[in-house]
Design an enzyme around this catalytic site. Structure first.
Site, short mmCIF file in Angstrom:
data_model
loop_
_atom_site.label_atom_id
_atom_site.label_comp_id
_atom_site.label_asym_id
_atom_site.label_seq_id
_atom_site.Cartn_x
_atom_site.Cartn_y
_atom_site.Cartn_z
N SER A 108 0.83 -1.21 0.00
CA SER A 108 0.00 0.00 0.00
C SER A 108 0.86 1.26 0.00
O SER A 108 1.91 1.32 0.65
CB SER A 108 -0.89 0.01 1.24
N TYR A 136 -1.94 5.97 -4.47
CA TYR A 136 -3.06 6.91 -4.55
C TYR A 136 -2.55 8.10 -5.35
O TYR A 136 -1.35 8.37 -5.36
CB TYR A 136 -3.51 7.35 -3.16
N THR A 162 -5.05 3.16 -7.31
CA THR A 162 -6.39 2.99 -6.75
C THR A 162 -7.23 4.22 -7.09
O THR A 162 -6.84 5.34 -6.76
CB THR A 162 -6.32 2.78 -5.22
N LYS A 229 -7.11 0.02 -9.91
CA LYS A 229 -7.85 -0.74 -8.89
C LYS A 229 -9.05 0.07 -8.43
O LYS A 229 -8.93 1.27 -8.14
CB LYS A 229 -6.94 -1.04 -7.69
N HIS A 253 -13.18 -1.89 -2.79
CA HIS A 253 -12.36 -1.50 -1.65
C HIS A 253 -12.78 -2.26 -0.38
O HIS A 253 -12.75 -1.73 0.72
CB HIS A 253 -12.48 0.01 -1.42
C1 LIG Z 1 -7.57 -2.16 6.79
C2 LIG Z 1 -7.63 -2.01 5.31
C3 LIG Z 1 -6.81 -1.08 4.70
C4 LIG Z 1 -6.87 -0.93 3.31
N1 LIG Z 1 -6.00 -0.05 2.71
C5 LIG Z 1 -5.99 0.05 1.36
C6 LIG Z 1 -5.03 0.87 0.71
O1 LIG Z 1 -4.18 1.48 1.33
N2 LIG Z 1 -5.09 0.95 -0.65
C7 LIG Z 1 -6.01 0.25 -1.39
O2 LIG Z 1 -6.02 0.35 -2.62
N3 LIG Z 1 -6.91 -0.55 -0.79
C8 LIG Z 1 -6.91 -0.67 0.54
N4 LIG Z 1 -7.79 -1.54 1.14
C9 LIG Z 1 -8.70 -2.37 0.31
C10 LIG Z 1 -8.02 -3.69 -0.07
O3 LIG Z 1 -6.95 -3.49 -0.95
C11 LIG Z 1 -8.99 -4.66 -0.75
O4 LIG Z 1 -9.58 -4.03 -1.85
C12 LIG Z 1 -10.09 -5.22 0.18
O5 LIG Z 1 -9.62 -5.36 1.50
C13 LIG Z 1 -10.55 -6.58 -0.35
O6 LIG Z 1 -11.61 -7.06 0.38
P1 LIG Z 1 -11.48 -8.16 1.56
O7 LIG Z 1 -10.88 -7.45 2.73
O8 LIG Z 1 -12.88 -8.56 1.76
O9 LIG Z 1 -10.60 -9.30 1.06
C14 LIG Z 1 -7.75 -1.72 2.53
C15 LIG Z 1 -8.54 -2.67 3.16
C16 LIG Z 1 -8.48 -2.83 4.53
C17 LIG Z 1 -9.32 -3.90 5.17
#
Ligand SMILES: Cc1cc2nc3c(=O)[nH]c(=O)nc-3n(C[C@H](O)[C@H](O)[C@H](O)COP(=O)(O)O)c2cc1C
Length: 360
Positions: A108, A136, A162, A229, A253
């Site tokens: 990330s 981002y 993203t 994404k 997300h």
């Molecule tokens: C705690 C947390 C932080 C996240 N941070 C980011 C991030 O920094 N950048 C991003 O593109 N997606 C972020 N996401 C989304 C994840 O990349 C992903 O799309 C999502 O968690 C997938 O779903 P799942 O948790 O049900 O497997 C985050 C998700 C969580 C749970």
């Protein structure tokens, strides 16, 4: 927790028992009423499996090709912010475990461990999966190009921009905890923003949100492939292909940004057709609610090239560090292999829509 941990749901329970309440709310929560968060998981069950029997399964494998290279497994850890808040091993433990299990990792932009330190740990690992960096949009193009340079220098193989969160979602569970983030949660490459006092949507934040032209500019600034994404609309998938991005990640997300979006399992078939109509080689990945090897199998059957998992990997990390992540990935890998064998598929290329039945 003394119960044996035999699946990803057990890892979630162990994480909840370990994490402070505020951290649990941050890692597990979703936007608003969490409709999308819940639907992401249940929607995979709307598809039943249609196994074929008596097939030859000799010399089977789970290998896949992504961006011109072969990898052990069509599974990556999704980009997730501030992993040192979950466990001191943070992104380093996550990357080591993913590499050890032959899975990929997308670091990330809001990593709490320097991107160079994470890359150094795993780029030399022979059996690892892909190592990509998630971005981002930064309105300051000078900062953006400096970051692109650092990412390429460190050995990351692709950029994942993203695009579904130009402004942050409203997460009720998180808002109930007003304590400031601990130092371990600091995002080391994230600029310190001056407080916004702007006009317009979201106090001016929407004014600096990226556009298609910005994505095209980004692609001219790097030799790395760029994926987008957070694509959920088929027309956006087609547009992404039209401007020549390397691939798209169908994602809402993890239900953290805009509530009541459909589940990604529901959107996948249409999104795949829209992307591949434009480019028959289009790379499509998906995440959201994948908790079983059968979910992974269904995603591939619906046309995804690979999947990402988010929270389950964090939960493994939270209660057992790198060992916990390795266990989560190993469980999924074993379940996926077993599903392949029981459905009569020797390799991921054998998996297709003929192995699914719509149940509802
Ligand atoms: C705690 C947390 C932080 C996240 N941070 C980011 C991030 O920094 N950048 C991003 O593109 N997606 C972020 N996401 C989304 C994840 O990349 C992903 O799309 C999502 O968690 C997938 O779903 P799942 O948790 O049900 O497997 C985050 C998700 C969580 C749970």
């Amino acid at each position: 927790m003394n119960e044996p941990i035999v699946n990803l749901h057990d890892h979630a329970r162990a994480a909840q028992a370990t994490l402070p309440e505020a951290a649990w709310a941050y890692f597990s929560g979703g936007a608003a009423d969490e409709v999308t968060l819940q639907r992401n998981e249940t929607a995979w069950q709307q598809w039943g499996l249609a196994p074929r029997v008596l097939r030859h399964l000799q010399n089977g494998h789970t290998r896949c090709r992504l961006l011109g290279r072969e990898w052990p497994m069509p599974l990556l850890v999704a980009p997730m912010a501030r992993q040192r808040w979950a466990h001191p091993e943070g992104e380093a433990g996550m990357a080591l475990a993913a590499a050890a299990q032959g899975c990929g990792m997308v670091l990330s932009h809001q990593t709490s461990t320097p991107l160079q330190d994470v890359a150094k740990l795993v780029t030399g690992e022979a059996g690892r999966g892909p190592l990509w960096f998630q971005l981002y949009w930064l309105a300051d193009r000078g900062r953006m190009t400096a970051l692109l340079h650092a990412v390429a220098q460190a050995g990351y193989e692709a950029l994942v921009l993203t695009v579904d969160a130009p402004v942050q979602g409203i997460r009720d569970r998180e808002r109930r905890h007003t304590t400031p983030l601990p130092e371990s949660a600091r995002a080391v490459h994230w600029p310190e923003w001056a407080p916004l006092a702007g006009q317009g949507l979201c106090m001016g934040l929407a004014d600096v949100a990226p556009s298609w032209e910005d994505v095209q500019w980004l692609m001219t600034q790097t030799r790395l492939p760029v994926l987008l994404k957070g694509i959920t609309h088929p027309e956006d998938a087609a547009q992404a292909m039209a401007i020549g991005v390397a691939g798209v990640v169908l994602s809402n997300h993890g239900g953290r940004v805009l509530d009541t979006l459909p589940a990604t399992a529901e959107l996948l078939p249409q999104l795949v057709s829209a992307a591949r109509e434009r480019n028959d080689q289009a790379l499509v990945l998906v995440d959201g609610g994948i908790r079983r090897g059968t979910d992974l199998f269904k995603a591939i059957a619906l046309g995804a090239d690979a999947v990402l998992i988010g929270r389950p990997a964090l939960y493994g990390l939270a209660h057992a560090g790198a060992r916990g992540v390795a266990h989560v990935l190993r469980l999924l890998r074993d379940e996926f292999e077993m599903t392949m064998a029981l459905c009569g598929c020797r390799t991921p290329d054998d998996i297709g829509p003929q192995h699914l039945r719509r149940l509802t």
